[in-house]
Scaffold this active site. Structure first.
Site, PDB file in Angstrom:
ATOM      1  CE  LYS A  41      -2.570  10.673   3.143  1.00 58.87           C
ATOM      2  NZ  LYS A  41      -3.240   9.740   2.213  1.00 58.87           N
ATOM      3  CG  HIS A 100      -1.956  -1.049   1.236  1.00 61.58           C
ATOM      4  ND1 HIS A 100      -3.236  -0.868   0.747  1.00 61.58           N
ATOM      5  CD2 HIS A 100      -1.880  -2.317   1.668  1.00 61.58           C
ATOM      6  CE1 HIS A 100      -3.914  -2.003   0.910  1.00 61.58           C
ATOM      7  NE2 HIS A 100      -3.106  -2.899   1.459  1.00 61.58           N
ATOM      8  CE  LYS A 118     -14.206   5.771   1.377  1.00 63.76           C
ATOM      9  NZ  LYS A 118     -13.337   5.945   2.547  1.00 63.76           N
ATOM     10  CE  LYS A 137      -6.707  13.674   0.347  1.00 64.55           C
ATOM     11  NZ  LYS A 137      -6.720  12.528  -0.536  1.00 64.55           N
ATOM     12  NE  ARG A 138      -3.888   9.917  10.129  1.00 63.12           N
ATOM     13  CZ  ARG A 138      -3.474   8.967  10.963  1.00 63.12           C
ATOM     14  NH1 ARG A 138      -4.147   7.836  11.056  1.00 63.12           N
ATOM     15  NH2 ARG A 138      -2.413   9.135  11.730  1.00 63.12           N
ATOM     16  CB  THR A 148     -10.301   4.590  -0.880  1.00 65.86           C
ATOM     17  OG1 THR A 148      -9.764   4.951   0.397  1.00 65.86           O
ATOM     18  CG2 THR A 148      -9.595   3.358  -1.386  1.00 65.86           C
TER      19      THR A 148
HETATM   20  C1  26Q Z   1       3.298   0.275  10.392  1.00 65.20           C
HETATM   21  C2  26Q Z   1       4.204  -0.048  11.394  1.00 65.20           C
HETATM   22  C3  26Q Z   1       4.094   0.500  12.668  1.00 65.20           C
HETATM   23  C4  26Q Z   1       3.050   1.362  12.944  1.00 65.20           C
HETATM   24  C5  26Q Z   1       2.134   1.674  11.951  1.00 65.20           C
HETATM   25  C6  26Q Z   1       2.267   1.148  10.681  1.00 65.20           C
HETATM   26  C7  26Q Z   1       1.284   1.512   9.619  1.00 65.20           C
HETATM   27  C8  26Q Z   1      -0.066   1.544   9.888  1.00 65.20           C
HETATM   28  C9  26Q Z   1      -0.973   1.910   8.922  1.00 65.20           C
HETATM   29  C10 26Q Z   1       1.706   1.813   8.340  1.00 65.20           C
HETATM   30  C11 26Q Z   1       0.786   2.165   7.352  1.00 65.20           C
HETATM   31  C12 26Q Z   1      -0.568   2.213   7.640  1.00 65.20           C
HETATM   32  C13 26Q Z   1      -1.594   2.598   6.661  1.00 65.20           C
HETATM   33  C14 26Q Z   1      -1.353   2.877   5.414  1.00 65.20           C
HETATM   34  C15 26Q Z   1      -2.411   3.297   4.508  1.00 65.20           C
HETATM   35  O1  26Q Z   1      -3.541   3.557   4.915  1.00 65.20           O
HETATM   36  N1  26Q Z   1      -2.121   3.380   3.209  1.00 65.20           N
HETATM   37  C16 26Q Z   1      -3.121   3.785   2.246  1.00 65.20           C
HETATM   38  O2  26Q Z   1      -3.767   2.607   1.775  1.00 65.20           O
HETATM   39  C17 26Q Z   1      -4.872   2.919   0.961  1.00 65.20           C
HETATM   40  C18 26Q Z   1      -5.574   1.621   0.605  1.00 65.20           C
HETATM   41  O3  26Q Z   1      -4.824   0.900  -0.319  1.00 65.20           O
HETATM   42  C19 26Q Z   1      -4.422   3.691  -0.269  1.00 65.20           C
HETATM   43  O4  26Q Z   1      -5.576   4.086  -0.976  1.00 65.20           O
HETATM   44  C20 26Q Z   1      -3.618   4.933   0.137  1.00 65.20           C
HETATM   45  O5  26Q Z   1      -3.079   5.545  -1.020  1.00 65.20           O
HETATM   46  C21 26Q Z   1      -2.504   4.521   1.080  1.00 65.20           C
HETATM   47  O6  26Q Z   1      -1.814   5.680   1.537  1.00 65.20           O
END
Ligand code: 26Q
Length: 835
Positions: free
Chosen positions: A573, A376, A679, A567-568, A675
């Site tokens: 971004k 991702h 929406k 978004k975050r 995503t």
């Molecule tokens: C990893 C290790 C330690 C702590 C946290 C994490 C961690 C947690 C969540 C790393 C990444 C995430 C989330 C990532 C994320 O939401 N990515 C998004 O995924 C979406 C679905 O595929 C995409 O549409 C977005 O582009 C992407 O940024």
């Protein structure tokens, strides 16, 4: 109290056969009253809506549970292949309204509540979000399991039952303040604890090798500190089809033996502390959406998820097939949602070899045929790495297995590229350096038969860049699965008026075949249809305005262009680029450059990871700029900048129907997919966006003339790396120069000197990876086209309809169909829906 062992004394089938529950209004009313009065013990004096929400939810849940059992039996009878979606996050949001839609009970239940003097919307609103995720990746998992159930695919979601989900965001003096999200405080009626399916998880200890009676080498992992993983199951209904799948979330608990032992030795306090340390494992969701490296607790969480889920699947297998694993890979697969659960590759090897006695080759062949990995992110800094030392201490047996996988793998690389030492170093699962690190993405790739990205561009860039060596070795493993969203939640449920108009115009087939939305396109030429479309958008905007008024006493006008970025908060971004544009508009107003003005209300929302300094500064910046602009009498209704606090799933359900313009403005090549963009499009917003992630496919679907494109392409971004000169860009652009001057002269932080220096410095740096300044001019120009288009209401409405009509590709039903056809290869299972 000892738990009853169902294996020894089985309840007879008579007590398991229940009468079907009625689906009429009177049935719901009766059940509601019984739950409200008897089970919950409430009466007319109860002021809280929460109990009415619970009583209705219990009645609805009963109807899910009876279908759940039928689904379970149908899967068992057919002995079908199953997929397991392993994810550290399931961002489910609210459940009640989705459950009613999928059971076909929305109208009946609303009438039942009305007759009881209750307003359905208020009950729905009193549900707490299940915020067990950060953002895109977690919400994608939730949409995926919805689509799997709708497509009648036997898929189980496996995740963690965090006690505390994503924090609530308060804004105090313009700054983010995090408040813990104790989402389970009032209980959760949707889940069922299944202690009987608990699993033991090992940590620490050491390994010993011995030769077994068959002369085979066997490794024992001993002297471990064990923790229990206890499953909590939530029913996941398909859309009006009788299928109810399972989301199984693990909660960590201390083992009873563990405590007893210490207790007997007289160290009560130590025993309680040990219990806490075990139960802390699933206490809280990590609120970072880029990896936070090195936290032991995070590795414990990941291992608990992987080990408990694999043991669960293996024990189901053994229950039916004994120790015969010949068919295991033909009947099971695991989709890894990013690298977070990728320790599953090594754990499956351990379980198959150490517990079930398979040899290495057999275990590896099963592993490689069952694991599939979805990436991702392209940001190299977000790739997970774990210190080898930490791994050895916490999971010694797993570390041994990873070393062995690496040895086998590097032998394969050597055979493919003899003598290519650099390649061995590059591809090794172990990164050398001052401290050895395990590269989790490489472990996932090596252990999987499928590796996919989440949008066309993203998958292409994975193959050409980040994972190029692996692509050269195994091109057939790599594929793309463009993300989607579920149209049940993101259109039918969140925008019922628009959904009704669509159904009236083209029938209701779109709910399960979103490509049918294309039949809306001809209606773009129908004036009466456009009028109705416009009315619906206005009423959705009004709801958003009312909410802002009620929650934050802010007045907005529905006639303004609602320009939304939620978004975050992340530098890539580029919320900053959005704010630079707002400041530019403000500057124009102050200079009186307002001929043909389009009133605009810019809404920005999102959470910053608590430790992400720049993201927190960006929030403060948005709030400060908003406060200056919104209070300036010269500005009036022409421009507003509003920060939407505590952005979450249920907020998006109100925001996306009311948006006119969707901001998808990441630096090209950085957003894997997005995503939210889908929406918004589905709800008739137009997109202003870069050629990044799924924006590219959105533009392809809707046509260039219905999309506001700007910015450098991914190639241009890469090419500009070594000769980026923001100072000269600023110098040559009068508008930008004025904007930057306002910033440098502390116009938005007059009594807070220097607080935005880091933001200004990062944008002006020739090393700014996000190239904010580079895209300013093209962004402003595209925004001018937006304004002109918005002034022509008929034209805008046409484009809005065409956006919705072209959004059919972005249903997770399509995405999951592709996962299934190309990766999982499951057969849909019909379930009798005559409850
Ligand atoms: C990893 C290790 C330690 C702590 C946290 C994490 C961690 C947690 C969540 C790393 C990444 C995430 C989330 C990532 C994320 O939401 N990515 C998004 O995924 C979406 C679905 O595929 C995409 O549409 C977005 O582009 C992407 O940024």
């Amino acid at each position: 109290m000892p738990h009853r062992n169902f294996k020894k004394s089985k309840p007879s089938s008579t007590i398991c056969t229940l009468p079907d529950l009625g689906m009429e209004k009177r049935h719901l009313m009766d059940d509601f009253k019984r739950y409200y009065g008897h089970r919950l013990g409430r009466d007319e004096n109860c002021k809280s809506l929460h109990y009415a929400y619970e009583a209705l939810s219990l009645a609805i849940s009963d109807r899910l549970i009876e279908r759940w059992k039928k689904t379970y039996n149908a899967y068992k009878e057919q002995d079908c292949k199953r997929a397991n979606y392993l994810s550290m996050e399931f961002l489910m949001g609210r459940t009640l309204s989705n459950a009613m839609i999928n059971l076909g009970l929305t109208d009946i239940a609303a009438k039942a509540m009305y007759d009881l003097g209750l307003e359905m919307e208020e009950l729905i609103d009193s549900e707490y979000d299940a915020g067990l995720g950060n953002g895109g990746l977690g919400r994608l998992a939730a949409c995926f399991i919805d689509s799997c159930a709708t497509l009648q695919l036997p898929v189980t979601g496996y995740g963690l039952r965090y006690e505390y989900g994503m924090f609530s965001q308060l804004i105090i003096n313009g700054e983010q303040v995090e408040k813990p999200d104790h989402w389970l405080r009032n209980g959760n009626i949707w889940e069922i604890e299944r202690f009987e399916y608990k699993q033991a998880i090992k940590f620490g200890g050491h390994t010993e090798t011995h030769i077994d009676e068959r002369g085979q080498k066997r490794v024992c992992w001993i002297d471990t500190h064990d923790v229990l993983a206890v499953p909590y199951d939530t029913p996941i209904p398909g859309f009006q089809n009788g299928t109810v799948n399972t989301l199984r979330l693990w909660k960590a608990m201390a083992t009873e033996e563990f405590n007893l032992q210490e207790f007997n030795e007289g160290d009560y306090a130590e025993a309680v502390a040990a219990k806490n340390s075990a139960e802390n494992i699933t206490m809280v969701l990590y609120p970072n959406d880029a990896s936070e490296n090195g936290k032991v607790l995070r590795l414990k969480q990941q291992y608990l998820l992987a080990s408990a889920s694999l043991q669960d699947v293996l024990s189901i297998w053994i229950g039916r097939h004994g120790n015969d694993f010949t068919e295991f890979a033909a009947k099971n697969c695991f989709q890894l949602n990013d690298t977070h659960p990728s320790i599953a590759v090594a754990e499956l090897m351990r379980l198959l070899m150490d517990i079930h006695g398979l040899d290495w080759d057999h275990a590896w062949s099963i592993t490689q045929k069952t694991m599939a990995y979805t990436n991702h992110t392209l940001l190299p800094e977000a790739l997970e790495r774990w210190s080898v030392n930490l791994f050895k201490q916490l999971l010694p047996r797993l570390m041994e297995i990873i070393f062995e996988i690496n040895a086998h793998f590097l032998a394969e690389v050597s055979a493919h590229w003899p003598g290519d030492k650099d390649r061995l170093t590059r591809m090794s699962l172990i990164e050398e350096g001052s401290e050895q690190q395990v590269r989790m993405a490489y472990l996932a790739i090596v252990g999987s038969y499928s590796v996919n990205g989440v949008a066309e561009l993203h998958s292409k860039l994975l193959q050409q860049g980040l994972f190029h060596d692996f692509y050269e070795l195994w091109p057939q493993k790599f594929n793309n699965k463009t993300n989607g969203v579920t149209p049940r939640r993101w259109l039918a449920s969140c925008n019922p008026e628009l959904a009704a108009l669509i159904t009236k115009s083209i029938g209701d087939g779109w709910l399960t075949d979103l490509s049918l939305l294309k039949n809306l396109a001809p209606f773009a030429d129908d004036k009466a249809f456009r009028d109705r479309w416009q009315q619906i958008k206005l009423s959705a905007k009004q709801k958003l305005v009312d909410l802002k008024k009620q929650e934050h006493d802010i007045d907005l006008s529905v006639n303004a262009l609602f320009d939304v970025q939620v978004k975050r908060i992340h530098e890539y971004k580029r919320q900053l680029l959005n704010v630079l544009h707002v400041i530019h508009l403000y500057d124009r107003i102050k200079r009186g450059d307002t001929a043909n003005w389009t009133n605009r209300c810019v809404l920005i929302g999102g959470k910053a990871a608590p430790g992400y300094y720049m993201a927190k500064k960006i929030i403060k910046f948005i709030n400060n700029v908003g406060s200056v602009i919104n209070h300036d009498p010269d500005v009036g209704d022409r421009l507003k900048l509003i920060f939407l606090p505590n952005y979450r799933v249920s907020a998006m359900e109100i925001i996306c129907p009311g948006a006119d313009l969707s901001e998808q403005i990441s630096t090209a090549g950085k957003e894997a997919s997005g995503t939210g963009n889908m929406k918004f499009m589905m709800n008739g917003a137009l997109t202003i966006g870069t050629l990044d992630g799924a924006n590219i496919e959105i533009r392809e679907e809707v046509g260039n003339e219905n999309f506001f494109l700007f910015g450098l392409t991914e190639e241009q971004v890469e090419a500009s790396r070594n000769h980026y000169d923001p100072a000269s860009i600023i110098e040559q652009d009068e508008d930008l120069k004025r904007v930057m001057n306002l910033l440098e002269w502390s116009h938005f932080n007059q009594f807070e000197p220097g607080i935005f220096d880091a933001l200004i410095g990062s944008m002006k740096s020739p090393h700014d990876p996000w190239l904010t300044i580079a895209d300013f001019r093209s962004f402003v120009d595209a925004q001018k086209l937006v304004e002109a288009a918005y002034q022509d209401t008929e034209h805008w409405t046409r484009m809005s309809i065409l956006n919705c009509a072209a959004s059919g590709k972005f249903s997770t039903d399509r995405t999951i169909t592709e996962y299934n056809n190309e990766i999982w290869k499951l057969t849909p299972v019909k379930v009798d829906d005559n409850c």
